[in-house]
Design a protein around this motif. Structure first.
Motif, PDB file in Angstrom:
ATOM      1  N   LYS A  85     -15.196 -36.775   3.042  1.00  0.00           N
ATOM      2  CA  LYS A  85     -15.096 -36.099   1.269  1.00  0.00           C
ATOM      3  C   LYS A  85     -14.286 -36.439   1.176  1.00  0.00           C
ATOM      4  CE  LYS A  85     -12.810 -31.316   0.688  1.00  0.00           C
ATOM      5  NZ  LYS A  85     -11.261 -30.752   1.335  1.00  0.00           N
ATOM      6  N   GLY A  86     -13.157 -37.498   1.110  1.00  0.00           N
ATOM      7  CA  GLY A  86     -13.075 -38.353  -0.151  1.00  0.00           C
ATOM      8  C   GLY A  86     -14.086 -38.771  -0.996  1.00  0.00           C
ATOM      9  N   LYS A  87     -15.304 -39.754   0.644  1.00  0.00           N
ATOM     10  CA  LYS A  87     -15.818 -40.557  -0.039  1.00  0.00           C
ATOM     11  C   LYS A  87     -16.826 -39.626  -1.029  1.00  0.00           C
ATOM     12  CE  LYS A  87     -15.365 -43.786   4.030  1.00  0.00           C
ATOM     13  NZ  LYS A  87     -16.110 -44.039   5.009  1.00  0.00           N
ATOM     14  N   GLY A  88     -16.961 -38.661  -0.882  1.00  0.00           N
ATOM     15  CA  GLY A  88     -17.902 -37.552  -1.350  1.00  0.00           C
ATOM     16  C   GLY A  88     -17.202 -37.781  -3.162  1.00  0.00           C
ATOM     17  N   LEU A  89     -16.696 -37.493  -3.262  1.00  0.00           N
ATOM     18  CA  LEU A  89     -15.872 -37.972  -5.192  1.00  0.00           C
ATOM     19  C   LEU A  89     -16.275 -39.167  -5.524  1.00  0.00           C
ATOM     20  CD1 LEU A  89     -12.218 -36.741  -4.497  1.00  0.00           C
ATOM     21  CD2 LEU A  89     -14.189 -35.087  -5.861  1.00  0.00           C
ATOM     22  N   MET A  90     -16.698 -40.435  -4.791  1.00  0.00           N
ATOM     23  CA  MET A  90     -16.334 -41.340  -5.493  1.00  0.00           C
ATOM     24  C   MET A  90     -17.645 -41.106  -6.661  1.00  0.00           C
ATOM     25  SD  MET A  90     -14.499 -43.428  -5.041  1.00  0.00           S
ATOM     26  CE  MET A  90     -13.147 -42.029  -4.339  1.00  0.00           C
ATOM     27  N   PRO A  91     -18.915 -40.899  -6.059  1.00  0.00           N
ATOM     28  CA  PRO A  91     -19.939 -40.791  -7.446  1.00  0.00           C
ATOM     29  C   PRO A  91     -19.009 -40.158  -8.686  1.00  0.00           C
ATOM     30  CG  PRO A  91     -21.248 -40.214  -5.941  1.00  0.00           C
ATOM     31  CD  PRO A  91     -19.798 -40.620  -5.838  1.00  0.00           C
ATOM     32  N   ILE A  92     -18.652 -39.010  -8.568  1.00  0.00           N
ATOM     33  CA  ILE A  92     -17.825 -38.298  -9.602  1.00  0.00           C
ATOM     34  C   ILE A  92     -16.403 -39.646 -10.271  1.00  0.00           C
ATOM     35  CG2 ILE A  92     -15.979 -36.777 -10.360  1.00  0.00           C
ATOM     36  CD1 ILE A  92     -17.327 -34.980  -7.762  1.00  0.00           C
ATOM     37  N   LEU A  93     -16.303 -40.038  -9.203  1.00  0.00           N
ATOM     38  CA  LEU A  93     -15.501 -40.948 -10.292  1.00  0.00           C
ATOM     39  C   LEU A  93     -15.725 -42.500 -10.951  1.00  0.00           C
ATOM     40  CD1 LEU A  93     -12.184 -41.078  -6.986  1.00  0.00           C
ATOM     41  CD2 LEU A  93     -12.417 -39.146  -9.840  1.00  0.00           C
ATOM     42  N   LYS A  94     -16.672 -42.660 -10.641  1.00  0.00           N
ATOM     43  CA  LYS A  94     -17.233 -43.885 -11.450  1.00  0.00           C
ATOM     44  C   LYS A  94     -17.598 -43.639 -12.066  1.00  0.00           C
ATOM     45  CE  LYS A  94     -21.880 -47.107 -10.048  1.00  0.00           C
ATOM     46  NZ  LYS A  94     -22.763 -47.105  -9.850  1.00  0.00           N
ATOM     47  N   ALA A  95     -17.800 -42.388 -13.284  1.00  0.00           N
ATOM     48  CA  ALA A  95     -18.575 -41.998 -14.075  1.00  0.00           C
ATOM     49  C   ALA A  95     -17.352 -42.752 -15.705  1.00  0.00           C
ATOM     50  CB  ALA A  95     -18.828 -40.498 -14.324  1.00  0.00           C
ATOM     51  N   PRO A  96     -15.847 -42.146 -15.497  1.00  0.00           N
ATOM     52  CA  PRO A  96     -15.200 -42.520 -15.749  1.00  0.00           C
ATOM     53  C   PRO A  96     -14.744 -44.037 -15.982  1.00  0.00           C
ATOM     54  CG  PRO A  96     -14.352 -40.364 -14.491  1.00  0.00           C
ATOM     55  CD  PRO A  96     -15.819 -40.766 -13.732  1.00  0.00           C
ATOM     56  N   CYS A  97     -14.745 -44.302 -14.792  1.00  0.00           N
ATOM     57  CA  CYS A  97     -15.068 -45.897 -14.111  1.00  0.00           C
ATOM     58  C   CYS A  97     -16.007 -46.313 -15.584  1.00  0.00           C
ATOM     59  CB  CYS A  97     -14.636 -46.318 -13.499  1.00  0.00           C
ATOM     60  SG  CYS A  97     -14.091 -48.010 -12.848  1.00  0.00           S
ATOM     61  N   GLU A  98     -16.729 -46.750 -15.591  1.00  0.00           N
ATOM     62  CA  GLU A  98     -17.842 -47.069 -16.474  1.00  0.00           C
ATOM     63  C   GLU A  98     -17.453 -46.370 -17.780  1.00  0.00           C
ATOM     64  OE1 GLU A  98     -21.318 -45.550 -15.026  1.00  0.00           O
ATOM     65  OE2 GLU A  98     -21.496 -47.040 -12.912  1.00  0.00           O
ATOM     66  N   TRP A  99     -17.183 -45.343 -18.020  1.00  0.00           N
ATOM     67  CA  TRP A  99     -16.616 -45.068 -19.293  1.00  0.00           C
ATOM     68  C   TRP A  99     -15.349 -45.711 -19.878  1.00  0.00           C
ATOM     69  CZ3 TRP A  99     -12.681 -43.471 -22.169  1.00  0.00           C
ATOM     70  CH2 TRP A  99     -12.761 -42.527 -23.823  1.00  0.00           C
ATOM     71  N   GLY A 100     -14.239 -46.345 -19.337  1.00  0.00           N
ATOM     72  CA  GLY A 100     -13.316 -46.404 -19.156  1.00  0.00           C
ATOM     73  C   GLY A 100     -13.852 -48.325 -19.140  1.00  0.00           C
ATOM     74  N   SER A 101     -14.409 -49.059 -18.542  1.00  0.00           N
ATOM     75  CA  SER A 101     -14.599 -50.363 -19.169  1.00  0.00           C
ATOM     76  C   SER A 101     -15.442 -50.438 -20.459  1.00  0.00           C
ATOM     77  CB  SER A 101     -16.033 -50.551 -17.939  1.00  0.00           C
ATOM     78  OG  SER A 101     -15.377 -49.994 -16.394  1.00  0.00           O
ATOM     79  N   LYS A 102     -16.373 -49.765 -20.876  1.00  0.00           N
ATOM     80  CA  LYS A 102     -16.860 -49.740 -21.827  1.00  0.00           C
ATOM     81  C   LYS A 102     -15.869 -49.547 -22.939  1.00  0.00           C
ATOM     82  CE  LYS A 102     -21.600 -48.184 -20.470  1.00  0.00           C
ATOM     83  NZ  LYS A 102     -23.283 -47.395 -20.229  1.00  0.00           N
ATOM     84  N   ASN A 103     -14.878 -48.612 -23.000  1.00  0.00           N
ATOM     85  CA  ASN A 103     -14.174 -48.191 -24.329  1.00  0.00           C
ATOM     86  C   ASN A 103     -12.803 -48.297 -24.397  1.00  0.00           C
ATOM     87  OD1 ASN A 103     -16.591 -46.700 -25.834  1.00  0.00           O
ATOM     88  ND2 ASN A 103     -16.562 -45.885 -23.977  1.00  0.00           N
ATOM     89  N   MET A 104     -12.547 -49.414 -22.832  1.00  0.00           N
ATOM     90  CA  MET A 104     -11.180 -50.180 -23.105  1.00  0.00           C
ATOM     91  C   MET A 104     -10.433 -50.779 -23.904  1.00  0.00           C
ATOM     92  SD  MET A 104      -9.059 -50.078 -19.422  1.00  0.00           S
ATOM     93  CE  MET A 104      -9.728 -51.076 -18.792  1.00  0.00           C
TER      94      MET A 104
END
Length: 104
Positions: A85-104
């Motif tokens: 169930k926790g692993k199923g959240l990883m695609p959801i968390l990937k988007a903010p990570c990518e956005w943060g990497s671009k905009n940090m």
């Protein structure tokens, strides 16, 4: 933990599970490491207090997102890992990570 509450939409439920400052960070670190011990998590999650980390881990476990494996030895050893169930959240968390990497 959140099962007893009624939610008006799936987004409300999802945010109730992963909301707050620390849960997504804890989940992210667990996704990048197959298994982490408490002390390793404490070092990785910059600025979290012992009490807060302990409470967040209990909530994540109660919500079925992480596994807690305790080894009965001296000194005591506890390991944390993501559930399916926790692993199923990883695609959801990937988007903010990518956005943060671009905009940090």
């Amino acid at each position: 933990m959140h099962q007893e509450k009624t939610y008006n939409c799936p987004v409300e439920y999802t945010l109730s599970i992963i909301g707050g400052k620390w849960k997504t960070v804890i989940l992210w670190h667990l996704s990048n490491n197959e298994v982490l011990r408490y002390g390793e998590l404490k070092r990785l999650v910059n600025g979290i207090t012992h009490k807060t980390l302990s409470n967040q881990l209990k909530e994540l476990e109660a919500d079925g997102l992480i596994n807690r494996k305790e080894y009965y030895q001296i000194p005591p050893k506890v390991e944390y890992s993501l559930t399916e169930k926790g692993k199923g959240l990883m695609p959801i968390l990937k988007a903010p990570c990518e956005w943060g990497s671009k905009n940090m």
